[in-house]
Scaffold this motif. Sequence first.
Motif, PDB file in Angstrom:
ATOM      1  N   ARG A 638       0.820  -1.215   0.000  1.00 36.95           N
ATOM      2  CA  ARG A 638       0.000   0.000   0.000  1.00 36.95           C
ATOM      3  C   ARG A 638       0.850   1.260   0.000  1.00 36.95           C
ATOM      4  N   ARG A 639       2.059   1.169  -0.499  1.00 37.18           N
ATOM      5  CA  ARG A 639       2.956   2.319  -0.427  1.00 37.18           C
ATOM      6  C   ARG A 639       2.482   3.480  -1.278  1.00 37.18           C
ATOM      7  N   ASN A 640       1.651   3.189  -2.288  1.00 32.32           N
ATOM      8  CA  ASN A 640       1.133   4.294  -3.098  1.00 32.32           C
ATOM      9  C   ASN A 640       0.181   5.174  -2.294  1.00 32.32           C
ATOM     10  N   ARG A 641      -0.302   4.654  -1.146  1.00 30.61           N
ATOM     11  CA  ARG A 641      -1.197   5.444  -0.293  1.00 30.61           C
ATOM     12  C   ARG A 641      -0.431   6.409   0.606  1.00 30.61           C
ATOM     13  N   TRP A 642       0.712   5.936   1.154  1.00 28.80           N
ATOM     14  CA  TRP A 642       1.416   6.773   2.126  1.00 28.80           C
ATOM     15  C   TRP A 642       2.706   7.394   1.598  1.00 28.80           C
ATOM     16  N   MET A 643       3.229   6.844   0.501  1.00 32.84           N
ATOM     17  CA  MET A 643       4.483   7.376  -0.022  1.00 32.84           C
ATOM     18  C   MET A 643       4.388   8.844  -0.442  1.00 32.84           C
ATOM     19  N   PRO A 644       3.274   9.285  -1.050  1.00 35.53           N
ATOM     20  CA  PRO A 644       3.212  10.713  -1.427  1.00 35.53           C
ATOM     21  C   PRO A 644       3.413  11.659  -0.257  1.00 35.53           C
ATOM     22  N   TYR A 645       2.865  11.337   0.905  1.00 40.38           N
ATOM     23  CA  TYR A 645       3.023  12.225   2.057  1.00 40.38           C
ATOM     24  C   TYR A 645       4.474  12.242   2.553  1.00 40.38           C
ATOM     25  N   VAL A 646       5.147  11.105   2.434  1.00 42.19           N
ATOM     26  CA  VAL A 646       6.568  11.074   2.778  1.00 42.19           C
ATOM     27  C   VAL A 646       7.363  11.953   1.818  1.00 42.19           C
ATOM     28  N   LEU A 647       7.048  11.852   0.524  1.00 40.26           N
ATOM     29  CA  LEU A 647       7.757  12.667  -0.478  1.00 40.26           C
ATOM     30  C   LEU A 647       7.481  14.151  -0.291  1.00 40.26           C
ATOM     31  N   ILE A 648       6.232  14.470   0.052  1.00 38.98           N
ATOM     32  CA  ILE A 648       5.891  15.875   0.258  1.00 38.98           C
ATOM     33  C   ILE A 648       6.703  16.468   1.407  1.00 38.98           C
ATOM     34  N   ARG A 649       6.760  15.750   2.536  1.00 42.13           N
ATOM     35  CA  ARG A 649       7.523  16.246   3.682  1.00 42.13           C
ATOM     36  C   ARG A 649       9.007  16.329   3.358  1.00 42.13           C
ATOM     37  N   TYR A 650       9.484  15.401   2.545  1.00 45.54           N
ATOM     38  CA  TYR A 650      10.910  15.401   2.213  1.00 45.54           C
ATOM     39  C   TYR A 650      11.270  16.587   1.327  1.00 45.54           C
ATOM     40  N   TYR A 651      10.492  16.819   0.260  1.00 45.11           N
ATOM     41  CA  TYR A 651      10.868  17.860  -0.699  1.00 45.11           C
ATOM     42  C   TYR A 651      10.547  19.259  -0.194  1.00 45.11           C
ATOM     43  N   ARG A 652       9.689  19.367   0.820  1.00 50.47           N
ATOM     44  CA  ARG A 652       9.442  20.690   1.392  1.00 50.47           C
ATOM     45  C   ARG A 652      10.693  21.245   2.067  1.00 50.47           C
ATOM     46  N   SER A 653      11.528  20.345   2.559  1.00 51.84           N
ATOM     47  CA  SER A 653      12.726  20.784   3.279  1.00 51.84           C
ATOM     48  C   SER A 653      13.949  20.905   2.377  1.00 51.84           C
ATOM     49  N   GLN A 654      13.796  20.577   1.081  1.00 54.65           N
ATOM     50  CA  GLN A 654      14.939  20.594   0.172  1.00 54.65           C
ATOM     51  C   GLN A 654      15.049  21.937  -0.542  1.00 54.65           C
ATOM     52  N   LYS A 655      16.266  22.315  -0.799  1.00 56.72           N
ATOM     53  CA  LYS A 655      16.530  23.558  -1.525  1.00 56.72           C
ATOM     54  C   LYS A 655      17.644  23.312  -2.525  1.00 56.72           C
ATOM     55  N   GLY A 656      17.718  24.213  -3.544  1.00 52.74           N
ATOM     56  CA  GLY A 656      18.793  24.096  -4.521  1.00 52.74           C
ATOM     57  C   GLY A 656      18.259  23.848  -5.919  1.00 52.74           C
ATOM     58  N   SER A 657      19.160  23.837  -6.860  1.00 51.22           N
ATOM     59  CA  SER A 657      18.790  23.727  -8.274  1.00 51.22           C
ATOM     60  C   SER A 657      18.409  22.313  -8.683  1.00 51.22           C
ATOM     61  N   GLU A 658      18.747  21.298  -7.871  1.00 50.85           N
ATOM     62  CA  GLU A 658      18.473  19.913  -8.243  1.00 50.85           C
ATOM     63  C   GLU A 658      17.140  19.401  -7.696  1.00 50.85           C
ATOM     64  N   VAL A 659      16.435  20.232  -6.932  1.00 48.71           N
ATOM     65  CA  VAL A 659      15.224  19.749  -6.262  1.00 48.71           C
ATOM     66  C   VAL A 659      14.125  19.448  -7.278  1.00 48.71           C
ATOM     67  N   TYR A 660      13.866  20.379  -8.212  1.00 48.73           N
ATOM     68  CA  TYR A 660      12.738  20.192  -9.134  1.00 48.73           C
ATOM     69  C   TYR A 660      12.914  18.952 -10.022  1.00 48.73           C
ATOM     70  N   PRO A 661      14.067  18.721 -10.653  1.00 50.29           N
ATOM     71  CA  PRO A 661      14.218  17.495 -11.451  1.00 50.29           C
ATOM     72  C   PRO A 661      14.014  16.225 -10.619  1.00 50.29           C
ATOM     73  N   LYS A 662      14.527  16.219  -9.401  1.00 45.25           N
ATOM     74  CA  LYS A 662      14.348  15.042  -8.559  1.00 45.25           C
ATOM     75  C   LYS A 662      12.891  14.855  -8.157  1.00 45.25           C
ATOM     76  N   ALA A 663      12.214  15.975  -7.839  1.00 36.81           N
ATOM     77  CA  ALA A 663      10.801  15.879  -7.463  1.00 36.81           C
ATOM     78  C   ALA A 663       9.963  15.395  -8.637  1.00 36.81           C
ATOM     79  N   TYR A 664      10.286  15.835  -9.825  1.00 31.95           N
ATOM     80  CA  TYR A 664       9.544  15.390 -11.012  1.00 31.95           C
ATOM     81  C   TYR A 664       9.765  13.893 -11.259  1.00 31.95           C
ATOM     82  N   ALA A 665      11.007  13.423 -11.068  1.00 35.11           N
ATOM     83  CA  ALA A 665      11.297  11.995 -11.230  1.00 35.11           C
ATOM     84  C   ALA A 665      10.545  11.166 -10.191  1.00 35.11           C
ATOM     85  N   SER A 666      10.449  11.680  -8.960  1.00 36.25           N
ATOM     86  CA  SER A 666       9.693  10.975  -7.926  1.00 36.25           C
ATOM     87  C   SER A 666       8.212  10.920  -8.272  1.00 36.25           C
ATOM     88  N   LEU A 667       7.692  11.992  -8.898  1.00 35.72           N
ATOM     89  CA  LEU A 667       6.297  12.007  -9.334  1.00 35.72           C
ATOM     90  C   LEU A 667       6.051  10.939 -10.385  1.00 35.72           C
TER      91      LEU A 667
END
Length: 737
Positions: A638-667
């Motif tokens: 059931r990771r598709n149910r809870w994984m998005p919230y983990v990713l959201i909390r993770y990428y909210r704390s990230q900064k820098g030029s590499e964040v958007y490409p990584k976030a898009y790949a995670s999406l």
Amino acid sequence: MKTDFGWSDVATLILYVLSFFLLWEWLRPIEQITETANVHFFVIFAGLSLLLYYFEVNWIISGAIKTVFIVVVLQNLYFDVPLIGQGEWIGDFTSSVGESVVMTVQQNWGGVSDLFRSLLFFVLLWLTAYLMNYWLAVRKQMFLFYLFTVIYITILDTFSPYDGSMAIVRVILFGFLLLGLLGLQRMADQERISLSMNQLQRWLLPLAILIAFSSAAAYAAPKAEPVWPDPVPFLTSFGEGSGSGSGGVNRLGYGVDDSELGGSFVGDETKVFEATVEGDQYWRIETKDTYTGKGWEQSREAENLTPFTVNEPAPLSLSRIDEESETQTVSIDVDLTYDHLVYPYAPDQVVSADVDEFRLNPVTEKITSVQGEELVELGEYEWEFREPRYSLQALRNTTGLGEAADSMAPYLQLPENLPERIRELTLDITESEDNWYDKAKAVEGYFSRSGFIYEQEDVPVPEGDEDYVDQFLFETQRGYCDNYSTSMVVMLRSIDIPARWVKGYTEGEVIESLGDGRSVYEVTNNNAHSWVEVFFPEIGWVPFEPTVSFSNNISLNYDLDLDSETETPETPEETETPEPEAPEPLEEDAGVIGDTDDDGSSGTGFLESVRNFVAENRLMLFLVSVILVLTGTVLYRRRNRWMPYVLIRYYRSQKGSEVYPKAYASLLKQLKRYGLRRKETQTLSAYAREVDNFFGTHEMSRLTDQYERILYRREDPKDKWSNMRELWEDLIKKTTG
């Protein structure tokens, strides 16, 4: 909740029924292989859980029904008061659960109540039913559970008393029907068609006939002999139990069944007890008198046990003891508890023990501890004893039984079909001796003089009519204490010298010297041992040690009770011969528990404590492991149910030029987990339009446009993430539905 039914729903109901039968096969053996009772309650709960899942009952209502069922069953099993009308049981119920939770956190598994264990088992079944529902309703695949069921039944059939012959037939029938029907449902879902009664019949009838025919043919067909050697004996050596077995690989330790001796063994460093005493001692438990040609049995049962209490003389006299012999004490601190006592030679009395009384079996000379009328296991006790002193003159003056002939008949017993060459060999060994003691010493020393080998592995078992002693003496000439001690007893009996087989432990390993002449000995299962006692009418039972690499180190001080005018005889062989080398580690009775670290601590102490902990808490560890595995499996599925919230909390704390490409790949990965797979030849833009059409938004196209600008136009991604983060979060949350 499901209200209308079609033939597809009938097929699904059949799937749930077949799954219940598979789950039932997991519960059937429990009552036989464990102390669990009332298994029918667990079976009913498993069926109820699957039924609620089938009817798609709301999870709140379903959970309430199952919770009420669990509480009612536990109240009925563990409380004698009515369910309604007297509320005292509720406080006891919650108190028992709370205390058991604390015990679990403290890893005190022995303190966990039976009520809490039953509660955990219900929770385990709850999780299992949920997982089975997920496999049936969502994945439509049950092969993994079917495979585990087959493995579970075969392991229990091999290593436990449970007979899985019919169980494996049922599992094959139910499992193949289940897998075949699931295959039909998957095809129907892929083609988006509804199953009719005619389609079900055309699929299920040939499937059932094929399974029934193949099962019957497999059962009736001739079976070839196994090509590979049987690995079970070796594997069973790591299971519980010890002592001589039926010819496989045994595990060292005290056991009660000696009817079939032989076979290899493995060492076991489990600590049995610690003894604080002055000097080495052999620790005695019991004797056996009847040799069957394969092992040892007891010829008769004691009519009455002889009781005695603490500070009362023990009604046991093995041999005549010099009254001037000084008394000693030994403190026994038990780790691996039994309801019998170990005792040194010449025990006087038990001077300390928390028990009502002891009972001596006059036939086996086994001493048990009793509280009321129940056998109990003592954690510690203390003996007072005296060192036995034997007159060498009396020993060498013995040439016959005299008046003791009638009472010694059981200790001269031999099988009628005992090979004659055993007696001929014994006569040849002892022909130059004229008294019983020297004859016994000649037989005792024969093994070390004739090239016999102490061996733990690849020790054969006599087959058919082959005699155990005959095989050892004339064919293999290798083995361990049971081979040597049994052979010496039989050889002496063949020339009319009464002897018997004794079981117990060797002295153990010194782990601490107390400085006052006493030492602390650690005795493990590796020290389990058997030896020989020979009867001398003027003295009593005298121990002998025939096993190669072991010495008769029972502190036997031979008092030469001779006239001054006679020539002083030779010093007995025990004081002439140099101390033999200690056996290698893990050899029987070696007592070696591991190398010692620089700080003096045992290098294997931690490993031993881990082994003991696992041995004492197998069921609890099994339940906890299963719960963890099931919980982990459910979370992963059931990771598709809870994984998005983990990713959201993770990428909210990230900064820098590499964040958007990584976030898009995670999406992209999350969309794939959700079921929206991107085709290999599909462009990101086309895939984004497909995702937007599915969700009814334009979010994926906007996110993809910004990603392509970074990828192809080399635009600076630094500010992209802050502008698009909220849009990314809204889209990824949609995949949790």
